[in-house]
Design a protein around this motif. Structure first.
Motif, short mmCIF file in Angstrom:
data_model
loop_
_atom_site.label_atom_id
_atom_site.label_comp_id
_atom_site.label_asym_id
_atom_site.label_seq_id
_atom_site.Cartn_x
_atom_site.Cartn_y
_atom_site.Cartn_z
N THR A 41 -4.77 0.25 -8.42
CA THR A 41 -4.04 1.03 -7.41
C THR A 41 -4.50 0.54 -6.04
OG1 THR A 41 -5.74 2.72 -7.24
CG2 THR A 41 -4.05 3.08 -8.90
N ALA A 51 -11.21 0.59 -2.40
CA ALA A 51 -12.53 1.17 -2.71
C ALA A 51 -13.47 0.11 -3.29
CB ALA A 51 -12.37 2.33 -3.68
N ALA A 111 0.84 -1.21 0.00
CA ALA A 111 0.00 0.00 0.00
C ALA A 111 0.87 1.25 0.00
CB ALA A 111 -0.92 -0.01 1.21
N ALA A 128 -5.55 2.20 -3.60
CA ALA A 128 -6.78 2.90 -3.21
C ALA A 128 -7.99 2.32 -3.95
CB ALA A 128 -6.64 4.39 -3.51
N HIS A 160 -9.77 0.73 9.54
CA HIS A 160 -9.97 1.20 8.16
C HIS A 160 -9.70 0.04 7.22
CE1 HIS A 160 -10.80 5.43 7.54
NE2 HIS A 160 -10.31 5.61 8.77
N GLU A 179 -15.62 1.74 3.73
CA GLU A 179 -14.28 2.10 4.18
C GLU A 179 -13.83 1.43 5.46
OE1 GLU A 179 -13.53 6.25 4.72
OE2 GLU A 179 -14.34 6.68 2.74
N SER A 204 -8.29 -2.23 4.38
CA SER A 204 -6.93 -2.22 3.83
C SER A 204 -6.83 -3.29 2.74
CB SER A 204 -5.94 -2.55 4.94
OG SER A 204 -6.14 -3.90 5.33
#
Ligand code: ATP
Length: 314
Positions: free
Chosen positions: A215, A221, A196, A217, A290, A226, A292
């Motif tokens: 990516t 997503a 990451a 992110a 969060h 989240e 990951s």
């Protein structure tokens, strides 16, 4: 700059007896990007990298490196690559400066040995014997050797595995410096935090197959929410009931815990605890984090990378 990608493989297959180490892998690494192959032990990362490096022949599929194929001795192409193998053994009786000078002599062009040592913060160890280096310092020396020919593409196979957190961060800083210098990097790792942090794009592999690509992110997503709530309860709660809670996108049970992918932790916790109470299930453990890459892998492969790494270490 040429239009061809730095690395391409299509339909790559490699078998070892009954084991299918790589099972139809398609990948493209762009010039100047840091691409991460992320997957558990035995996923086929090293085999893939060794095929791209021209060290192992695939059973099927095609490979292109800097727009060229591995033909003949491949010496001219090899001179444009820097390779850090998963484990490098240096002769104990050589000094650090001698090792790097030896590696530099293998390449027709490159950077000065002292410069390679400076890039990995080992310049003060130049006259030290290799046997006196710590694990992290040896790893940095192997990185310096990979840099000696000033390569266009760098292959780093699990560069920080087995290192303590401080040494791992030193490796990360070196990789970040290489990224800033515009080098293409193919990195394998089973540390999602490493992927990451360092990688522009990540390919998640498991059992020789590419499960997902994007990516970091975008991959996170793709989970659709989240946050992750993990709750361990000593009674059964039906998945449909959990999916009915506000903002819950996905429910999975793993290693005795329920994992809920949720949009808003504060909104879901009160009704979740009320549901547990209604089912007579007292939470033994409750944690939130969060989302990951670990959660992405979990969602795709149905198990966690960390568990697999721990199993391997046990
Ligand atoms: N030379 C070999 N002979 C037989 N089997 C092999 C050989 N090399 C790899 N394998 C097997 O192929 C599979 C993929 O191994 P590979 O080393 O590519 O995975 P990996 O993702 O790099 O794992 P690790 O993180 O442990 O290095 C594993 O099941 C491994 O045991």
């Amino acid at each position: 700059m040429s239009a061809s990608p730095a690395l391409v493989c299509r339909g790559l297959v490699k078998r070892y007896g009954d084991v299918v180490a790589v099972n139809g892998l398609d990948l493209e690494v762009r010039r100047g990007e840091c691409f991460g192959l992320l997957g558990p032990n035995g996923a086929g990362k090293t085999t893939t990298v060794e095929i791209l490096e021209g060290l192992t022949r695939p059973d099927a599929g095609e490979v292109e490196v800097l727009g060229e194929r591995w033909v003949g001795d491949g010496i001219a192409l090899r001179a444009r690559l820097g390779i850090q193998l998963q484990e490098t053994r240096f002769p104990d009786k050589l000094r650090v400066g001698e090792v790097i000078a030896l590696f530099r002599s293998f390449y027709p062009r490159g950077i000065e040995p002292e410069q390679a040592l400076r890039r990995v913060a080992l310049q003060e160890k130049s006259s030290a014997f290799v046997r006196t280096l710590s694990g992290g310092q040896k790893q940095r020396l192997s990185l310096a050797c990979a840099l000696a020919g000033d390569p266009e593409v760098l292959f780093l196979d699990e560069p920080s595995t087995g290192l303590d957190p401080a040494s791992r961060r030193q490796i990360w800083a070196i990789v970040e410096d290489l990224k800033a210098r515009g080098r293409t990097i193919l990195l394998t790792t089973h540390y999602m935090e490493e992927a990451a942090r360092l990688c522009d794009r990540v390919g998640i592999v498991d059992r020789g197959r590419l499960l997902s690509l994007g990516t970091p992110a975008a991959l996170v997503a793709s989970l659709g929410a989240e946050h992750v709530v993990e709750v361990e309860v000593d009674a059964e709660i039906a998945e449909e009931e959990l999916m009915g809670l506000p903002g819950v996108e996905a429910v999975r049970s793993a290693q005795g815990a329920l994992r809920l992918t949720v949009r808003d932790v504060a909104r879901v916790l009160p009704p979740l605890l009320a549901l547990c109470a209604a089912r007579g299930a007292a939470p033994k453990r409750l944690a939130t984090h969060h989302a990951s890459l670990e959660d992405v892998f979990m969602a795709l492969a149905g198990r966690t990378l960390q568990t697999l790494a721990d199993d391997e270490a046990a």
